[in-house]
Design a protein around this motif. Sequence first.
Motif, PDB file in Angstrom:
ATOM      1  N   ALA A 111       0.842  -1.418   0.533  1.00 37.07           N
ATOM      2  CA  ALA A 111       0.082   0.104  -0.198  1.00 37.07           C
ATOM      3  C   ALA A 111       1.076   1.131   0.224  1.00 37.07           C
ATOM      4  CB  ALA A 111      -1.106  -0.598   0.998  1.00 37.07           C
ATOM      5  N   THR A 112       1.810   1.215   0.580  1.00 38.24           N
ATOM      6  CA  THR A 112       2.737   2.584   0.556  1.00 38.24           C
ATOM      7  C   THR A 112       3.161   2.396  -0.442  1.00 38.24           C
ATOM      8  OG1 THR A 112       3.956   2.282   3.115  1.00 38.24           O
ATOM      9  CG2 THR A 112       5.314   3.112   1.452  1.00 38.24           C
ATOM     10  N   VAL A 113       3.440   1.537  -1.625  1.00 41.13           N
ATOM     11  CA  VAL A 113       4.457   1.411  -2.472  1.00 41.13           C
ATOM     12  C   VAL A 113       3.460   2.580  -2.992  1.00 41.13           C
ATOM     13  CG1 VAL A 113       5.473   0.195  -4.907  1.00 41.13           C
ATOM     14  CG2 VAL A 113       6.246  -0.035  -2.479  1.00 41.13           C
ATOM     15  N   ALA A 114       2.599   1.637  -4.028  1.00 38.28           N
ATOM     16  CA  ALA A 114       1.542   2.320  -4.160  1.00 38.28           C
ATOM     17  C   ALA A 114       0.614   3.218  -3.501  1.00 38.28           C
ATOM     18  CB  ALA A 114      -0.237   1.351  -4.040  1.00 38.28           C
ATOM     19  N   LEU A 115       0.743   4.332  -2.973  1.00 39.06           N
ATOM     20  CA  LEU A 115       0.600   5.720  -2.624  1.00 39.06           C
ATOM     21  C   LEU A 115       1.474   6.674  -3.187  1.00 39.06           C
ATOM     22  CD1 LEU A 115      -1.547   6.602  -1.153  1.00 39.06           C
ATOM     23  CD2 LEU A 115      -0.127   6.693   1.686  1.00 39.06           C
ATOM     24  N   ARG A 116       2.347   6.099  -3.490  1.00 39.85           N
ATOM     25  CA  ARG A 116       3.414   7.222  -4.305  1.00 39.85           C
ATOM     26  C   ARG A 116       2.711   7.756  -5.299  1.00 39.85           C
ATOM     27  NH1 ARG A 116       8.584   2.861  -4.536  1.00 39.85           N
ATOM     28  NH2 ARG A 116       8.979   2.687  -2.220  1.00 39.85           N
ATOM     29  N   ASP A 117       2.160   6.653  -5.887  1.00 41.86           N
ATOM     30  CA  ASP A 117       1.438   7.365  -7.722  1.00 41.86           C
ATOM     31  C   ASP A 117       0.274   8.679  -6.900  1.00 41.86           C
ATOM     32  OD1 ASP A 117       2.622   5.481  -8.767  1.00 41.86           O
ATOM     33  OD2 ASP A 117       0.550   4.412  -8.717  1.00 41.86           O
ATOM     34  N   ASP A 118       0.286   9.064  -6.003  1.00 43.33           N
ATOM     35  CA  ASP A 118      -0.625   9.700  -4.933  1.00 43.33           C
ATOM     36  C   ASP A 118       0.350  10.793  -4.104  1.00 43.33           C
ATOM     37  OD1 ASP A 118      -3.174  11.901  -5.064  1.00 43.33           O
ATOM     38  OD2 ASP A 118      -4.084   9.973  -3.489  1.00 43.33           O
ATOM     39  N   GLY A 119       1.224  11.060  -4.520  1.00 43.16           N
ATOM     40  CA  GLY A 119       2.113  11.418  -3.421  1.00 43.16           C
ATOM     41  C   GLY A 119       2.772  10.954  -2.350  1.00 43.16           C
ATOM     42  N   GLY A 120       2.497  10.062  -2.321  1.00 44.63           N
ATOM     43  CA  GLY A 120       3.195   9.474  -1.103  1.00 44.63           C
ATOM     44  C   GLY A 120       2.953   9.236   1.021  1.00 44.63           C
ATOM     45  N   LEU A 121       3.222   8.394   1.267  1.00 47.10           N
ATOM     46  CA  LEU A 121       3.571   8.681   2.354  1.00 47.10           C
ATOM     47  C   LEU A 121       3.491   9.895   3.837  1.00 47.10           C
ATOM     48  CD1 LEU A 121       1.895   6.147   4.493  1.00 47.10           C
ATOM     49  CD2 LEU A 121       4.410   5.334   4.935  1.00 47.10           C
ATOM     50  N   PRO A 122       4.779   9.855   3.017  1.00 48.26           N
ATOM     51  CA  PRO A 122       5.180  11.285   3.727  1.00 48.26           C
ATOM     52  C   PRO A 122       3.785  11.902   3.611  1.00 48.26           C
ATOM     53  CG  PRO A 122       6.807   9.642   3.201  1.00 48.26           C
ATOM     54  CD  PRO A 122       6.288   9.643   2.360  1.00 48.26           C
ATOM     55  N   ASP A 123       3.363  12.682   2.964  1.00 45.24           N
ATOM     56  CA  ASP A 123       2.597  13.853   2.646  1.00 45.24           C
ATOM     57  C   ASP A 123       1.476  13.164   2.909  1.00 45.24           C
ATOM     58  OD1 ASP A 123       4.438  15.729   1.537  1.00 45.24           O
ATOM     59  OD2 ASP A 123       3.706  15.160  -0.327  1.00 45.24           O
ATOM     60  N   PHE A 124       0.473  12.235   2.999  1.00 46.92           N
ATOM     61  CA  PHE A 124      -0.911  11.333   2.731  1.00 46.92           C
ATOM     62  C   PHE A 124      -0.463  11.917   4.370  1.00 46.92           C
ATOM     63  CE2 PHE A 124      -3.803   7.996   4.147  1.00 46.92           C
ATOM     64  CZ  PHE A 124      -4.371   8.659   3.133  1.00 46.92           C
ATOM     65  N   LEU A 125       0.377  11.058   5.308  1.00 46.34           N
ATOM     66  CA  LEU A 125       0.151  11.082   6.810  1.00 46.34           C
ATOM     67  C   LEU A 125       0.168  12.398   7.461  1.00 46.34           C
ATOM     68  CD1 LEU A 125       2.964   7.472   8.097  1.00 46.34           C
ATOM     69  CD2 LEU A 125       0.050   8.207   7.791  1.00 46.34           C
ATOM     70  N   TRP A 126       1.126  13.548   7.455  1.00 46.76           N
ATOM     71  CA  TRP A 126       0.943  14.788   7.455  1.00 46.76           C
ATOM     72  C   TRP A 126      -0.333  15.332   7.339  1.00 46.76           C
ATOM     73  CZ3 TRP A 126       4.237  17.057  11.472  1.00 46.76           C
ATOM     74  CH2 TRP A 126       4.542  15.499  11.877  1.00 46.76           C
ATOM     75  N   SER A 127      -0.775  15.183   6.329  1.00 48.02           N
ATOM     76  CA  SER A 127      -2.363  15.695   5.865  1.00 48.02           C
ATOM     77  C   SER A 127      -3.156  15.152   6.842  1.00 48.02           C
ATOM     78  CB  SER A 127      -2.650  15.238   4.095  1.00 48.02           C
ATOM     79  OG  SER A 127      -3.529  14.179   4.546  1.00 48.02           O
ATOM     80  N   PHE A 128      -2.736  14.872   8.101  1.00 51.08           N
ATOM     81  CA  PHE A 128      -3.643  14.200   9.169  1.00 51.08           C
ATOM     82  C   PHE A 128      -2.891  15.428  10.474  1.00 51.08           C
ATOM     83  CE2 PHE A 128      -4.892  11.542   5.981  1.00 51.08           C
ATOM     84  CZ  PHE A 128      -6.091  11.591   6.393  1.00 51.08           C
ATOM     85  N   GLN A 129      -2.056  16.309   9.892  1.00 51.01           N
ATOM     86  CA  GLN A 129      -1.731  16.725  11.585  1.00 51.01           C
ATOM     87  C   GLN A 129      -2.625  17.927  11.874  1.00 51.01           C
ATOM     88  OE1 GLN A 129       2.198  18.966  11.084  1.00 51.01           O
ATOM     89  NE2 GLN A 129       1.904  20.415  12.853  1.00 51.01           N
ATOM     90  N   PRO A 130      -2.820  17.789  12.818  1.00 49.17           N
ATOM     91  CA  PRO A 130      -4.041  18.920  14.025  1.00 49.17           C
ATOM     92  C   PRO A 130      -3.350  19.686  13.745  1.00 49.17           C
ATOM     93  CG  PRO A 130      -3.064  17.713  15.240  1.00 49.17           C
ATOM     94  CD  PRO A 130      -2.669  16.470  14.560  1.00 49.17           C
ATOM     95  N   ALA A 131      -4.695  20.890  14.383  1.00 50.13           N
ATOM     96  CA  ALA A 131      -3.769  22.130  14.202  1.00 50.13           C
ATOM     97  C   ALA A 131      -3.927  22.509  15.593  1.00 50.13           C
ATOM     98  CB  ALA A 131      -5.087  23.011  14.169  1.00 50.13           C
ATOM     99  N   GLU A 132      -3.756  21.076  17.007  1.00 50.06           N
ATOM    100  CA  GLU A 132      -3.937  22.037  18.165  1.00 50.06           C
ATOM    101  C   GLU A 132      -2.814  20.679  18.724  1.00 50.06           C
ATOM    102  OE1 GLU A 132      -7.028  23.502  20.131  1.00 50.06           O
ATOM    103  OE2 GLU A 132      -7.049  25.665  19.340  1.00 50.06           O
ATOM    104  N   THR A 133      -2.087  20.662  19.849  1.00 47.51           N
ATOM    105  CA  THR A 133      -1.876  19.199  20.415  1.00 47.51           C
ATOM    106  C   THR A 133      -1.978  19.594  21.651  1.00 47.51           C
ATOM    107  OG1 THR A 133      -0.012  17.822  20.288  1.00 47.51           O
ATOM    108  CG2 THR A 133       0.631  20.878  20.623  1.00 47.51           C
TER     109      THR A 133
END
Length: 197
Positions: A111-133
């Motif tokens: 799934a990680t390899v497949a995700l490269r076609d859509d920006g990759g795992l790093p961008d995907f995961l970090w897009s869920f960073q919350p506004a606050e901690t």
Amino acid sequence: MTELITGSDGLARPAWAEASDLMRTYYDTEWGMPVHDEAGLYERLVLEAFQSGLSWSTILARRENFRRAFADFDPDKVAAFTEEDVARLKEDASIIRNERKIRAAITNARATVALRDDGGLPDFLWSFQPAETPAPRTIDEVPTTSEESVALAKALKARGFTFVGPTTMYALMSAIGMVDLHLVGSHRRGCSGVWAA
């Protein structure tokens, strides 16, 4: 104990980080620091999945064995694992011999390899960073899930990932610095640079 304790070095840490030299080193040098590379994030996904139902110290003590067993967490290599590899890993006493988790590691590599076609795992995961901690003062105040971890788990499952429930994903988010779960007053609070102390 739920409060911070001061170690022999005069630094404040939660009790879990004082449980052993291994845990202290992990807490002081790695936990909560930003991870943005694909292999590093894939490694943490795998380790968090293996940790499910176990203590983190159990996984951490076997980390080098996991690295050896899973091709240094190279997603391309693990994605090519076969049934023979699954059988080999099920017999490897140096790791956790849970077939479902072993298969999840392989599935998640693909799934990680497949995700490269859509920006990759790093961008995907970090897009869920919350506004606050969160700003927990005791272990009891540390959340185990969040709205973002629920959304991340759902999105990863939709992309073919497994063993990525909301609690596991929140643990991942804290491990990679996406949220800062260091207790207020810990010498590591704010260490990631992602969040102010």
